[in-house]
Scaffold this motif. Structure first.
Motif, mmCIF file in Angstrom:
data_model
loop_
_atom_site.group_PDB
_atom_site.id
_atom_site.type_symbol
_atom_site.label_atom_id
_atom_site.label_comp_id
_atom_site.label_asym_id
_atom_site.label_seq_id
_atom_site.Cartn_x
_atom_site.Cartn_y
_atom_site.Cartn_z
ATOM 1 N N ASP A 191 0.806 -1.231 0.000
ATOM 2 C CA ASP A 191 0.000 0.000 0.000
ATOM 3 C C ASP A 191 0.836 1.276 0.000
ATOM 4 O O ASP A 191 0.285 2.375 0.177
ATOM 5 C CB ASP A 191 -0.949 0.016 1.213
ATOM 6 C CG ASP A 191 -2.024 -1.056 1.105
ATOM 7 O OD1 ASP A 191 -2.438 -1.344 -0.047
ATOM 8 O OD2 ASP A 191 -2.432 -1.590 2.136
ATOM 9 N N GLN A 192 2.142 1.158 -0.189
ATOM 10 C CA GLN A 192 2.995 2.349 -0.281
ATOM 11 C C GLN A 192 3.451 2.513 -1.731
ATOM 12 O O GLN A 192 4.042 1.608 -2.314
ATOM 13 C CB GLN A 192 4.212 2.212 0.636
ATOM 14 C CG GLN A 192 5.127 3.439 0.585
ATOM 15 C CD GLN A 192 6.332 3.303 1.501
ATOM 16 O OE1 GLN A 192 6.446 2.318 2.233
ATOM 17 N NE2 GLN A 192 7.224 4.275 1.458
ATOM 18 N N GLN A 193 3.166 3.679 -2.289
ATOM 19 C CA GLN A 193 3.521 3.920 -3.688
ATOM 20 C C GLN A 193 5.034 4.105 -3.820
ATOM 21 O O GLN A 193 5.632 4.935 -3.143
ATOM 22 C CB GLN A 193 2.813 5.164 -4.218
ATOM 23 C CG GLN A 193 3.107 5.440 -5.685
ATOM 24 C CD GLN A 193 2.257 6.568 -6.254
ATOM 25 O OE1 GLN A 193 1.068 6.659 -5.969
ATOM 26 N NE2 GLN A 193 2.865 7.430 -7.041
ATOM 27 N N ILE A 194 5.641 3.307 -4.700
ATOM 28 C CA ILE A 194 7.093 3.394 -4.887
ATOM 29 C C ILE A 194 7.468 3.845 -6.297
ATOM 30 O O ILE A 194 8.652 4.004 -6.609
ATOM 31 C CB ILE A 194 7.766 2.037 -4.595
ATOM 32 C CG1 ILE A 194 7.311 0.965 -5.597
ATOM 33 C CG2 ILE A 194 7.492 1.594 -3.172
ATOM 34 C CD1 ILE A 194 8.096 -0.324 -5.501
ATOM 35 N N GLY A 195 6.468 4.048 -7.145
ATOM 36 C CA GLY A 195 6.776 4.510 -8.494
ATOM 37 C C GLY A 195 5.530 4.852 -9.274
ATOM 38 O O GLY A 195 4.459 4.281 -9.046
ATOM 39 N N GLU A 196 5.665 5.834 -10.175
ATOM 40 C CA GLU A 196 4.586 6.186 -11.074
ATOM 41 C C GLU A 196 5.189 6.847 -12.316
ATOM 42 O O GLU A 196 6.349 7.277 -12.308
ATOM 43 C CB GLU A 196 3.590 7.140 -10.412
ATOM 44 C CG GLU A 196 4.175 8.498 -10.053
ATOM 45 C CD GLU A 196 3.113 9.445 -9.515
ATOM 46 O OE1 GLU A 196 1.910 9.154 -9.707
ATOM 47 O OE2 GLU A 196 3.494 10.465 -8.912
ATOM 48 N N GLY A 197 4.431 6.923 -13.380
ATOM 49 C CA GLY A 197 4.930 7.551 -14.599
ATOM 50 C C GLY A 197 4.004 7.301 -15.766
ATOM 51 O O GLY A 197 2.882 6.789 -15.612
ATOM 52 N N SER A 198 4.461 7.652 -16.950
ATOM 53 C CA SER A 198 3.671 7.459 -18.162
ATOM 54 C C SER A 198 4.610 7.144 -19.319
ATOM 55 O O SER A 198 5.809 7.448 -19.268
ATOM 56 C CB SER A 198 2.845 8.713 -18.474
ATOM 57 O OG SER A 198 3.696 9.817 -18.745
ATOM 58 N N ARG A 199 4.065 6.539 -20.359
ATOM 59 C CA ARG A 199 4.825 6.190 -21.564
ATOM 60 C C ARG A 199 3.990 6.521 -22.789
ATOM 61 O O ARG A 199 2.765 6.418 -22.775
ATOM 62 C CB ARG A 199 5.196 4.702 -21.587
ATOM 63 C CG ARG A 199 5.909 4.210 -20.339
ATOM 64 C CD ARG A 199 6.508 2.839 -20.597
ATOM 65 N NE ARG A 199 7.750 2.962 -21.366
ATOM 66 C CZ ARG A 199 8.231 2.009 -22.146
ATOM 67 N NH1 ARG A 199 7.550 0.893 -22.325
ATOM 68 N NH2 ARG A 199 9.359 2.180 -22.784
ATOM 69 N N ASN A 200 4.684 6.918 -23.882
ATOM 70 C CA ASN A 200 3.996 7.182 -25.142
ATOM 71 C C ASN A 200 4.694 6.413 -26.262
ATOM 72 O O ASN A 200 5.596 5.606 -26.011
ATOM 73 C CB ASN A 200 3.953 8.690 -25.435
ATOM 74 C CG ASN A 200 5.338 9.318 -25.437
ATOM 75 O OD1 ASN A 200 6.339 8.672 -25.777
ATOM 76 N ND2 ASN A 200 5.423 10.574 -25.033
ATOM 77 N N SER A 201 4.291 6.662 -27.493
ATOM 78 C CA SER A 201 4.826 5.897 -28.622
ATOM 79 C C SER A 201 6.323 6.121 -28.801
ATOM 80 O O SER A 201 7.043 5.218 -29.239
ATOM 81 C CB SER A 201 4.079 6.274 -29.907
ATOM 82 O OG SER A 201 4.173 7.660 -30.166
#
Length: 362
Positions: A82-92
Motif C-alpha cells: 500500500d505504499q507507492q514506490i513509483g509512477e509515470g507514463s509512456r507514449n509511442s
C-alpha cells in the motif's frame, strides 16, 4: 508487445500486452499476474501479486495502469504494501526507443538443417569480407547477362535504395550490419535489432524507395542538362526498380507499408476503406493499361485481408489515425512520382526508355 519494464524490489517487473486486450505481468521473468481479453475493456487494469521476503514476510504488490492504444499512452502506479514506490507514463516515442527484454529459453539440442543454415547465415553476416564477395558476384552476374556499365549502374541503384533503409534504421537508434548485395535478388539492409512500432516499419520501408526516387530525379535533371541517354536510362530503370519494391506484396517494401496501415485500423470500416482504395488502384491500372501493377495489387489485397484477422496479437505498436493517413499519402506520392518518371520517358519515343512502361503493361 512489451509495454512497461521497471524495477520492483531489485528485480525487473515487465508488462506485456496486445490490442486484443490480454496482459501478462512478469517479475524476474516469472509470470505473476494475467488479465484475459474482455469485450468491456475500459483501458484501466489492476495487477496484484504476492512475493515472499527472505524473512518470511508476505509482500503485496499492485500495479495500476491506464492504457490507450490510439494514440498510445500508458500511465502506471506501483504500490508495495500500500505504499507507492513509483509512477509515470509512456507514449509511442518511449516504445520506439526501448530495447525489449531478451528472455532466455532452454537451447534445443536436436539436429536441424535449418539450424545449421541459420548459423551459417549468422557467420556470413559477421564477416565483412562477404560484402565485397557478394558485391563482386553481383557485378559479375549482371555483366554476364547485360553489360558492365549497366551492371555498375544497377549496383548503384541497389546501394542507394538500401542506404535509405540504413539511414532510417539509424534514425531510430538501431545498430545496422550494413548492405549486402545478393546476385539476381537485389540487396538487403540488415540489423540485429527488432522494430517496436508500425511507424518504424513504415519509415524504414519507405525510405529505400524515397532515396531511389531522389536518384531518379537527379538523373532526370542530369539528362535535361547534358542530354545523355545514360542518365535517361538510369532514371527510368531505377524508377521501375523502386516501383517494383513498392508493390503491396510481402516481403517487398510495399507489402510492409500496406500491412502496417491496415493492421493499425481497429475497425472493419477501416479495412474496407483501405481495400476500396486498393480497388481504385486496380481500376486505375486497368485504364492506364498497367496490367502487372493491377494484378499484384489484387494479390496484395487478398494477402492483407486474410492476415488482418490476427492483427490484435501483433507485437508492434499500431499507427494512430494521423499516422495511417500520413503513411498512405506518403506511399501514394512516392508511387505516383515513380510512375510519372516512367511515363515521361515512355513518351520520348525511344524504344529502350519505353521498356519500363512495357514491363508494367505486359
Amino acid at each position: 508487445m512489451e509495454l512497461l519494464n521497471l524495477d520492483c524490489l531489485g528485480q525487473p517487473l515487465r508488462l506485456e500486452g496486445s490490442m486484443a486486450g490480454w496482459q501478462m505481468l512478469y517479475w524476474n521473468n516469472t509470470p505473476v499476474s494475467r488479465l484475459d481479453a474482455s469485450a468491456e475493456d475500459s483501458g484501466e487494469a489492476l495487477h496484484e501479486f504476492e512475493l515472499q521476503a527472505a524473512s518470511g514476510e508476505t509482500i503485496i504488490c499492485r500495479l495500476q495502469i491506464q492504457l490507450s492504444w490510439q494514440p498510445f499512452e500508458l500511465r502506471y502506479a506501483l504500490y508495495v504494501n500500500d505504499q507507492q514506490i513509483g509512477e509515470g507514463s509512456r507514449n509511442s516515442k518511449d516504445i520506439e526507443r526501448q530495447v525489449p527484454s531478451q528472455v532466455s529459453r532452454p537451447a534445443k539440442k536436436s539436429f536441424s538443417i535449418l539450424g545449421l543454415g541459420a548459423l551459417g547465415l549468422k557467420l556470413l553476416k559477421s564477416a565483412k569480407v562477404i560484402k565485397a564477395v557478394l558485391a563482386g558476384a553481383s557485378i559479375a552476374a549482371y555483366s554476364w547477362f547485360f553489360s558492365l556499365p549497366f551492371a555498375l549502374a544497377l549496383i548503384v541503384c541497389l546501394v542507394i535504395h538500401e542506404y535509405g533503409h540504413i539511414r532510417a534504421m539509424k534514425y531510430f537508434g538501431m545498430q545496422t550490419k550494413g548492405i549486402y548485395l545478393i546476385p539476381f535478388l537485389g540487396g538487403l539492409a540488415l540489423t540485429e535489432e527488432r522494430i517496436n512500432t508500425r511507424w518504424q516499419d513504415v519509415v524504414i520501408s519507405l525510405m529505400g524507395p524515397c532515396f531511389g526516387l531522389f536518384l531518379s530525379l537527379l538523373s532526370l535533371l542530369a539528362y535535361w542538362i547534358t542530354g545523355s541517354m545514360f542518365f535517361a536510362g538510369l532514371s527510368a530503370f531505377n524508377a521501375l526498380l523502386n516501383l517494383f519494391n513498392l508493390l503491396p506484396i510481402l516481403p517487398l517494401d510495399g507489402g510492409h507499408i500496406l500491412k502496417s496501415i491496415t493492421f493499425s485500423m481497429n475497425s472493419v470500416a477501416g479495412l474496407a476503406l483501405c481495400l476500396l482504395a486498393a480497388a481504385g488502384g486496380v481500376v486505375l491500372s486497368y485504364y492506364l493499361n498497367l496490367t502487372l501493377l493491377g494484378f499484384l495489387l489484387i494479390i496484395g489485397c487478398i494477402e492483407i485481408f486474410f492476415e488482418w484477422r490476427g492483427r490484435h496479437n501483433s507485437a508492434l505498436l499500431p499507427l494512430d489515425r494521423y499516422g495511417q493517413l500520413f503513411s498512405a499519402a506518403w506511399y501514394l506520392v512516392v508511387v505516383g512520382s515513380l510512375i510519372s518518371i516512367i511515363w515521361y520517358f515512355s513518351s520520348s519515343g525511344d524504344t529502350l526508355l519505353g521498356l519500363p512502361l512495357k514491363v508494367l503493361q505486359s
